[in-house]
Design a protein around this motif. Structure first.
Motif, PDB file in Angstrom:
ATOM      1  N   HIS A 159      56.227  58.095 120.941  1.00 17.65           N
ATOM      2  CA  HIS A 159      56.422  59.362 120.535  1.00 17.65           C
ATOM      3  C   HIS A 159      55.455  60.402 121.016  1.00 17.65           C
ATOM      4  O   HIS A 159      55.851  61.458 121.706  1.00 17.65           O
ATOM      5  CB  HIS A 159      56.388  59.440 119.105  1.00 17.65           C
ATOM      6  N   ASN A 163      55.534  63.854 123.523  1.00 16.75           N
ATOM      7  CA  ASN A 163      55.318  65.136 123.073  1.00 16.75           C
ATOM      8  C   ASN A 163      54.208  65.599 124.020  1.00 16.75           C
ATOM      9  O   ASN A 163      54.201  66.825 124.541  1.00 16.75           O
ATOM     10  CB  ASN A 163      54.638  64.860 122.001  1.00 16.75           C
ATOM     11  N   HIS A 194      48.443  65.234 116.629  1.00 16.75           N
ATOM     12  CA  HIS A 194      49.275  66.062 115.427  1.00 16.75           C
ATOM     13  C   HIS A 194      49.741  64.816 114.591  1.00 16.75           C
ATOM     14  O   HIS A 194      49.905  65.208 113.289  1.00 16.75           O
ATOM     15  CB  HIS A 194      50.427  66.905 116.164  1.00 16.75           C
ATOM     16  N   ASP A 195      49.788  63.758 114.949  1.00 10.47           N
ATOM     17  CA  ASP A 195      50.255  62.509 113.895  1.00 10.47           C
ATOM     18  C   ASP A 195      49.311  61.345 113.790  1.00 10.47           C
ATOM     19  O   ASP A 195      49.387  60.379 113.491  1.00 10.47           O
ATOM     20  CB  ASP A 195      51.373  61.879 114.472  1.00 10.47           C
ATOM     21  N   LYS A 198      49.125  58.591 111.139  1.00  5.18           N
ATOM     22  CA  LYS A 198      50.127  57.672 110.727  1.00  5.18           C
ATOM     23  C   LYS A 198      50.021  56.086 110.679  1.00  5.18           C
ATOM     24  O   LYS A 198      50.754  55.664 110.099  1.00  5.18           O
ATOM     25  CB  LYS A 198      51.291  57.963 111.968  1.00  5.18           C
ATOM     26  N   ASP A 302      57.066  68.635 119.919  1.00  7.19           N
ATOM     27  CA  ASP A 302      56.972  67.564 118.977  1.00  7.19           C
ATOM     28  C   ASP A 302      58.604  67.509 118.561  1.00  7.19           C
ATOM     29  O   ASP A 302      58.775  66.722 117.643  1.00  7.19           O
ATOM     30  CB  ASP A 302      56.103  68.117 117.539  1.00  7.19           C
TER      31      ASP A 302
HETATM   32 FE   LIG Z   1      55.246  63.896 115.745  1.00  4.42          FE
END
Ligand SMILES: [Fe+2]
Ligand SMILES: [Fe+2]
Length: 376
Positions: A159, A163, A194-195, A198, A302
């Motif tokens: 992901h 991005n 940004h993540d 996670k 994103d």
């Molecule tokens: Fe994201």
């Protein structure tokens, strides 16, 4: 008819050869390393072998996942400021939590009074060891919740790689089209992180699915916790505000209010003053004006989820049918085994690739691609 790789190659060339060439899209032979890793010959494992693998083992073995992780490290190595570059790289290599976890009881009172906790009740932090050790590496985390996008081991790096490459291309387009030269460190660095939490929020569970996320300050808790970590690690204010834009931008009053809430909540968790640090304007009610453009790039880049959420959901449903009919595993009766198989197939081929094959070439071609990694 089952479509083999060479026929698919020809088809792809046909698409890329017309509009694609003009747009600079790469065809077969010019695939980026992540797509090439999915296309490369695979070793097919048996159902019994896969069921014995943990999500971390699956991600470690996947060429696609490890290639996506390298794309992130390469992008981080190109950030301009030495401290930003070192901090971003250190987090990608080790996503341990440096926030002060011992403050949780006080944080619960403060955040509850401020209205940020919502249904979270009496906790702020997802389960974690006292030392703050991340439950897993960056490269084995799913991209989001188990019913959402990139929901498989390594989905996070797949992901974020898309991005980050999107952010880099968007920056180039703004420069080329508008002579608008934005900060690579804030836009690409903000996207890279940004993540970042996670791996903590979406820890793998015994049934091979991942933890269910709670909300914090009216958004997924990973967003605010990731922002708090960046603040706590001393990343610049412009970096942090750009990162904060991943879930919303300040182009509307409602979006601005949400963002201010996330920044305030994250600053409380990080133990810093958001005005003094420059995340918010002097009145504490808005971002420093005029609003910078880098956060909008983070936000736009994103947006892979618009397609990748349904693509992953549709692919999981198609895999349920295929596993039941061809591999003898019923997801209803053996959910943990199905989850392991789904994790393995998606970590090696990606949900986006499988959806593209299924939607353009049909069910047989989809089943044939799955058969490259899984023996009946
Ligand atoms: Fe994201
Ligand atoms: Fe996010």
């Amino acid at each position: 008819m089952t479509m083999n790789t060479s026929r698919r190659t020809l088809l792809r060339s046909a698409f890329v050869g017309t509009a694609g060439t003009a747009l600079g899209l790469t065809g077969f032979g010019g695939l980026n390393p992540i797509a090439a890793a999915a296309e490369a010959p695979k070793r097919a494992r048996t159902v019994a072998e896969v069921i014995r693998m943990t999500p971390v083992e699956i991600a470690r073995e996947s060429e696609v996942v490890q290639t996506a992780y390298k794309v992130l490290l390469k992008s981080a190595s190109q950030l301009k400021d030495a401290k930003v570059r070192e901090t971003v790289t250190a987090i990608l290599k080790n996503p341990d939590v440096t926030l002060d976890l011992s403050r949780e009881a006080d944080l619960v009172k403060t955040l509850k009074a401020a209205g940020y906790l919502g249904a979270k009740g009496d906790t702020v932090f997802p389960p974690i060891e006292k030392s703050g050790r991340s439950p897993q590496p960056t490269w084995s985390a799913p991209g989001s919740g188990y019913g959402s996008h990139h929901a498989y081991p390594g989905g996070l790096v797949v992901h974020v790689a898309l991005n980050v490459l999107s952010a880099e291309k968007l920056l180039q387009s703004y420069a080329d089209n508008n002579r608008c030269y934005l900060s690579v460190d804030d836009a690409v660095g903000g996207e890279l992180l940004h993540d970042l939490h996670k791996p903590w929020v979406f820890a793998w569970q015994k049934d091979n699915s991942c933890r269910k996320e709670e909300t914090l300050a009216m958004t997924g808790e990973h967003h605010v916790l990731s922002l708090a970590e960046s603040m706590h690690r001393g990343l610049p204010a412009t970096f942090c505000t750009a990162q904060a834009c991943a879930h919303e931008h300040p182009g509307s009053q409602k979006g601005l209010e949400l963002m201010v809430g996330w920044i305030k909540c994250a600053a409380i968790i990080a133990g810093v003053d958001p005005v003094e640090k420059g995340y918010l304007a002097k009145d504490g009610k808005t971002l420093p004006e005029p609003f910078r453009s880098e956060g909008f790039v983070v936000h736009l880049a994103d947006h892979d989820w618009v397609l990748s959420v349904p693509a992953c959901q549709w692919t999981v449903e198609a895999l349920k049918r295929l596993m039941r009919e061809k591999y003898g595993v019923d997801a209803e009766k053996r959910p943990a085994d199905f989850n392991a198989l789904r994790n393995y197939v998606l970590a090696n081929l990606t949900a986006m690739r499988l959806h593209a094959i299924r939607s353009s070439e049909g069910e047989e071609a989809f089943a044939a691609d799955v058969a490259r990694v899984l023996k009946a």
